[in-house]
Motif scaffolding. Structure first.
Motif, PDB file in Angstrom:
ATOM      1  N   MET A   1      41.627 -44.288  -4.587  1.00  0.00           N
ATOM      2  CA  MET A   1      41.640 -43.576  -3.306  1.00  0.00           C
ATOM      3  C   MET A   1      40.379 -43.935  -2.539  1.00  0.00           C
ATOM      4  N   THR A   2      40.529 -44.157  -1.249  1.00  0.00           N
ATOM      5  CA  THR A   2      39.367 -44.478  -0.428  1.00  0.00           C
ATOM      6  C   THR A   2      38.476 -43.251  -0.271  1.00  0.00           C
ATOM      7  N   ASN A   3      37.182 -43.488  -0.015  1.00  0.00           N
ATOM      8  CA  ASN A   3      36.295 -42.374   0.345  1.00  0.00           C
ATOM      9  C   ASN A   3      35.765 -42.520   1.758  1.00  0.00           C
ATOM     10  N   THR A   4      36.371 -43.409   2.538  1.00  0.00           N
ATOM     11  CA  THR A   4      36.042 -43.536   3.949  1.00  0.00           C
ATOM     12  C   THR A   4      36.764 -42.448   4.743  1.00  0.00           C
ATOM     13  N   ASP A   5      36.337 -42.244   5.961  1.00  0.00           N
ATOM     14  CA  ASP A   5      37.064 -41.367   6.878  1.00  0.00           C
ATOM     15  C   ASP A   5      38.239 -42.169   7.413  1.00  0.00           C
ATOM     16  N   THR A   6      39.449 -41.740   7.093  1.00  0.00           N
ATOM     17  CA  THR A   6      40.641 -42.496   7.488  1.00  0.00           C
ATOM     18  C   THR A   6      40.735 -42.650   8.991  1.00  0.00           C
ATOM     19  N   ARG A   7      40.084 -41.760   9.731  1.00  0.00           N
ATOM     20  CA  ARG A   7      40.076 -41.888  11.183  1.00  0.00           C
ATOM     21  C   ARG A   7      39.301 -43.110  11.643  1.00  0.00           C
ATOM     22  N   ASP A   8      38.480 -43.656  10.756  1.00  0.00           N
ATOM     23  CA  ASP A   8      37.792 -44.917  11.008  1.00  0.00           C
ATOM     24  C   ASP A   8      38.616 -46.015  10.352  1.00  0.00           C
ATOM     25  N   GLY A   9      39.570 -46.528  11.082  1.00  0.00           N
ATOM     26  CA  GLY A   9      40.498 -47.498  10.530  1.00  0.00           C
ATOM     27  C   GLY A   9      39.820 -48.759  10.031  1.00  0.00           C
ATOM     28  N   ARG A  10      38.819 -49.232  10.769  1.00  0.00           N
ATOM     29  CA  ARG A  10      38.156 -50.474  10.375  1.00  0.00           C
ATOM     30  C   ARG A  10      37.459 -50.326   9.024  1.00  0.00           C
TER      31      ARG A  10
ATOM     32  N   ALA B   1      43.868 -39.243  12.161  1.00  0.00           N
ATOM     33  CA  ALA B   1      44.035 -40.068  10.963  1.00  0.00           C
ATOM     34  C   ALA B   1      45.439 -40.665  10.907  1.00  0.00           C
ATOM     35  N   VAL B   2      46.440 -39.869  11.265  1.00  0.00           N
ATOM     36  CA  VAL B   2      47.823 -40.364  11.289  1.00  0.00           C
ATOM     37  C   VAL B   2      47.941 -41.568  12.210  1.00  0.00           C
ATOM     38  N   GLU B   3      47.270 -41.504  13.345  1.00  0.00           N
ATOM     39  CA  GLU B   3      47.350 -42.595  14.325  1.00  0.00           C
ATOM     40  C   GLU B   3      46.793 -43.905  13.783  1.00  0.00           C
ATOM     41  N   GLN B   4      45.893 -43.831  12.803  1.00  0.00           N
ATOM     42  CA  GLN B   4      45.308 -45.045  12.227  1.00  0.00           C
ATOM     43  C   GLN B   4      46.175 -45.674  11.138  1.00  0.00           C
ATOM     44  N   LEU B   5      47.156 -44.936  10.634  1.00  0.00           N
ATOM     45  CA  LEU B   5      47.933 -45.414   9.492  1.00  0.00           C
ATOM     46  C   LEU B   5      48.697 -46.714   9.751  1.00  0.00           C
ATOM     47  N   PRO B   6      49.351 -46.874  10.935  1.00  0.00           N
ATOM     48  CA  PRO B   6      50.052 -48.153  11.151  1.00  0.00           C
ATOM     49  C   PRO B   6      49.119 -49.352  11.104  1.00  0.00           C
ATOM     50  N   ARG B   7      47.922 -49.217  11.688  1.00  0.00           N
ATOM     51  CA  ARG B   7      46.964 -50.321  11.655  1.00  0.00           C
ATOM     52  C   ARG B   7      46.524 -50.615  10.223  1.00  0.00           C
ATOM     53  N   ILE B   8      46.212 -49.562   9.489  1.00  0.00           N
ATOM     54  CA  ILE B   8      45.762 -49.744   8.109  1.00  0.00           C
ATOM     55  C   ILE B   8      46.861 -50.422   7.297  1.00  0.00           C
ATOM     56  N   LYS B   9      48.080 -49.927   7.435  1.00  0.00           N
ATOM     57  CA  LYS B   9      49.220 -50.477   6.699  1.00  0.00           C
ATOM     58  C   LYS B   9      49.404 -51.954   7.000  1.00  0.00           C
TER      59      LYS B   9
ATOM     60  N   ILE C   1      39.650 -50.914   1.493  1.00  0.00           N
ATOM     61  CA  ILE C   1      40.880 -51.213   0.768  1.00  0.00           C
ATOM     62  C   ILE C   1      40.934 -52.690   0.376  1.00  0.00           C
ATOM     63  N   ARG C   2      40.450 -53.561   1.246  1.00  0.00           N
ATOM     64  CA  ARG C   2      40.427 -54.985   0.897  1.00  0.00           C
ATOM     65  C   ARG C   2      39.493 -55.245  -0.285  1.00  0.00           C
ATOM     66  N   ARG C   3      38.386 -54.522  -0.342  1.00  0.00           N
ATOM     67  CA  ARG C   3      37.502 -54.666  -1.503  1.00  0.00           C
ATOM     68  C   ARG C   3      38.191 -54.159  -2.762  1.00  0.00           C
ATOM     69  N   LEU C   4      38.939 -53.076  -2.617  1.00  0.00           N
ATOM     70  CA  LEU C   4      39.696 -52.553  -3.752  1.00  0.00           C
ATOM     71  C   LEU C   4      40.754 -53.562  -4.215  1.00  0.00           C
ATOM     72  N   GLU C   5      41.428 -54.178  -3.257  1.00  0.00           N
ATOM     73  CA  GLU C   5      42.409 -55.205  -3.609  1.00  0.00           C
ATOM     74  C   GLU C   5      41.761 -56.338  -4.387  1.00  0.00           C
TER      75      GLU C   5
END
Length: 360
Positions: free
Chosen positions: A31-40, A66-74, A46-50
């Motif tokens: 699980m990430t510990n970043t603020d999901t609202r910060d998509g970058r 945070a929901v608004e950032q999900l498509p970009r993150i995905k 997540i890339r480091r986790l990968e």
């Protein structure tokens, strides 16, 4: 030694393209510990986790921003994305519309039967699984009053309540976790639930602590359950950057011969015969070798006399003493090397064997 047989075979679900349960390999997640609202920042982590080997990732969804950032993150990651939701069913619906591969929520705390029905219907339509996550620190008040504290029986009863809420709406794409900071309670809880349901189980010892304590508790709690054939996914929880969880997870799986990824580093504990600075040498090698995906046994020994023999099963290794050392393969000496070149020569050899570049 033969690999363990999966004794508790669960029904299979898919989180994105990753099969869970039904005899599929145990999946490592974090699980990430970043603020999901910060998509970058979230995508970068997540890339480091990968890169570390994480196969599925969960992000906290705190609000609509945070929901608004999900498509970009995905869009910008290569592993399944799971949205962690608490209390607000609208966030779950928004996450589903944003294209997440999974939800982590407890249907009993998102606002009543009508709200559960909406989420279950939307998730079923998209074939998105829901992980029910029971935590010893947040059990229902009536269960605490009845059992006195978060016993395994109380945790399992809580899980079954949440499961029934989804089953009432004909939803069965379910995975369950029962997390406690108490290792023995965690083990007992999963054993009890495994007798009652065949849904996939996600293993973890929550709030396990710092690197050493967290690794030890996780190895015991997760490892014992996996040895008994219980568990389909896992997360090692430690109070560090989440990338630090992944090597511990794979070490547990590798020790049980359930997964074979990356380097198994063999090194001696040091003794009075050690004549090189072994500890910093091993620490540097460990950092560098984390990048390797190919299964490989690498040894770093502090005694030229006994080192190669003691690490006979290693694919490649070094042993040093008195300003020099040797490179060996499968316990056989290959060449003598100055101490200052030992680590570079070892890493070069690993690169040749694996075809993976690990040095700049």
């Amino acid at each position: 030694m033969k690999s363990l047989q999966r004794k508790h075979v669960t029904r299979q679900i898919h989180v994105g393209s990753v099969p869970i349960g039904g005899g599929a390999p145990v999946v490592v997640q974090s699980m990430t510990n970043t603020d999901t609202r910060d998509g970058r920042a979230t995508v970068a982590q997540i890339r480091r986790l990968e890169d570390a080997g994480c196969e599925m990732v969960r992000v906290a969804v705190l609000d609509e921003v945070a929901v608004e950032q999900l498509p970009r993150i995905k869009k910008e990651i290569g592993i399944p994305l799971v949205a962690d939701i608490h209390f607000d069913h609208r966030l779950a619906l928004g996450a589903l519309a944003a294209g997440v591969d999974g939800l982590r929520l407890n249907p009993g705390n998102i606002g009543g039967a009508d709200k559960v029905a909406k989420v279950a219907e939307a998730a079923k339509e998209r074939q998105v699984p829901i992980r029910i996550g029971v935590n010893s620190g947040s059990l229902e008040k009536d269960l605490l009053a009845r059992y006195g504290h978060p016993t395994p029986e109380a945790m399992v009863e809580s899980a079954l309540r949440h499961i029934r809420l989804l089953e009432d709406h004909d939803f069965d794409l379910i995975k369950v976790s029962l997390k406690s900071s108490d290792v023995l309670n965690t083990i007992a809880s999963y054993r009890l639930l495994a007798e009652k349901v065949n849904y996939p189980l996600h293993l973890g010892v929550t709030e396990a602590g710092t690197l050493v304590d967290g690794a030890v508790k996780s190895a015991l709690g997760i490892g014992i359950l996996l040895f008994e054939g219980i568990g389909d996914t896992l997360r090692v929880s430690i109070t560090r950057d989440p990338e630090e969880e992944i090597p511990v997870a794979y070490s547990i799986l590798r020790a049980l011969k359930l997964r074979d990824r990356g380097v198994e580093l063999i090194s001696c504990p040091t003794c009075g015969r050690t004549e090189i600075e072994l500890i910093p040498l091993v620490e540097k090698a460990e950092r560098m070798l984390r990048k390797v995906k190919t299964p490989l046994k690498v040894a770093i020994m502090g005694c030229v006399v006994n080192g190669p023999g003691e690490a006979r099963e290693a694919d490649v290794g070094i042993a040093g003493g008195r300003g020099q050392g040797i490179l060996f393969k499968k316990g056989e000496r290959v060449e003598k090397i100055p101490e200052s070149e030992l680590i570079t020569r070892l890493l070069n050899e690993v690169e040749k064997i694996t075809g993976e570049k690990i040095q700049d």
